[in-house]
Scaffold this active site. Structure first.
Site, PDB file in Angstrom:
ATOM      1  N   HIS A  27      -6.761   3.814  -6.984  1.00  0.00           N
ATOM      2  CA  HIS A  27      -6.424   4.475  -8.256  1.00  0.00           C
ATOM      3  C   HIS A  27      -7.548   5.416  -8.674  1.00  0.00           C
ATOM      4  CE1 HIS A  27      -4.065   0.589  -9.239  1.00  0.00           C
ATOM      5  NE2 HIS A  27      -3.162   1.541  -9.026  1.00  0.00           N
ATOM      6  N   LYS A  51       6.874  -7.814 -17.155  1.00  0.00           N
ATOM      7  CA  LYS A  51       5.824  -8.297 -16.261  1.00  0.00           C
ATOM      8  C   LYS A  51       4.702  -8.918 -17.072  1.00  0.00           C
ATOM      9  CE  LYS A  51       6.042  -5.193 -12.285  1.00  0.00           C
ATOM     10  NZ  LYS A  51       5.270  -4.189 -11.534  1.00  0.00           N
ATOM     11  N   ARG A 100       0.890   6.480  -0.678  1.00  0.00           N
ATOM     12  CA  ARG A 100       0.249   5.722   0.401  1.00  0.00           C
ATOM     13  C   ARG A 100       1.015   5.839   1.702  1.00  0.00           C
ATOM     14  NH1 ARG A 100       0.156   0.347  -3.122  1.00  0.00           N
ATOM     15  NH2 ARG A 100       2.226   1.195  -3.360  1.00  0.00           N
ATOM     16  N   SER A 137      -2.709  -3.146  -6.409  1.00  0.00           N
ATOM     17  CA  SER A 137      -3.240  -4.144  -7.342  1.00  0.00           C
ATOM     18  C   SER A 137      -2.682  -5.524  -7.029  1.00  0.00           C
ATOM     19  CB  SER A 137      -2.897  -3.766  -8.792  1.00  0.00           C
ATOM     20  OG  SER A 137      -3.549  -2.581  -9.162  1.00  0.00           O
TER      21      SER A 137
END
Length: 169
Positions: A27, A51, A100, A137
């Site tokens: 990040h 979440k 990614r 994460s």
């Protein structure tokens, strides 16, 4: 109002959104690269009420402010709702996202097209540094929970906070 905008200078703005629970070196790499391209980079810590985060939104904001302070042009705040509304409210024309893998592109392209259709905001995709191509994460938290060493994947202050949160010394 004071500063460049009060003098008729339009600042180039972008946003880097995410949950950042916690912020990783991946990040930080994307935010840092965006900070070289834009006058102001907003980091939007998006709130997802479905979440349960390891860190509170306030803790994430504090950590991000600490680790991005040296960039000098990063503003960090939370937001609940549509990212395009965050952009509209702050006159931000661009979203910067790290990619990614091809699997990221499929999802992010759909989001970019939806965001552009809703508000005209553009999305810029930045290829992730290969060093961080596997990093998330969620993966960091999972490995750390089982005692794995993730110190090289996080800024030192974030690693310290994660270690404290997980009850490890």
């Amino acid at each position: 109002m004071t500063g460049p905008e009060s003098e008729g200078i339009t600042l180039r703005r972008a946003v880097c959104p995410g949950s950042f629970d916690p912020i990783t070196n991946g990040h930080l790499d994307i935010i840092g690269r965006a900070s070289k391209l834009y006058d102001v980079v907003h980091v939007a810590v998006m709130i997802n009420q479905s979440k349960k985060g390891l860190f509170t939104v306030e803790e994430r904001i504090d950590l991000i402010r600490e680790v991005t302070a040296d960039f000098g042009n990063v503003e960090v705040e939370s937001f609940h709702g549509l990212l395009v509304d965050f952009c509209k409210q702050r006159d931000i024309p661009a979203i910067v996202k790290g990619l990614r893998a091809v699997s990221d592109f499929d999802y992010e392209l759909q989001m970019a097209q939806m965001n552009n259709g809703l508000s005209g905001v553009e999305t810029l995709f930045v290829p992730t540094n290969p060093t961080y191509s596997f990093l998330s994460s969620s993966l960091v938290k999972e490995v750390a929970t089982w005692g794995g060493d993730v110190s090289h994947l996080l800024p030192p202050r974030v690693h310290e906070a994660l270690t404290e949160r997980l009850g490890r010394k």
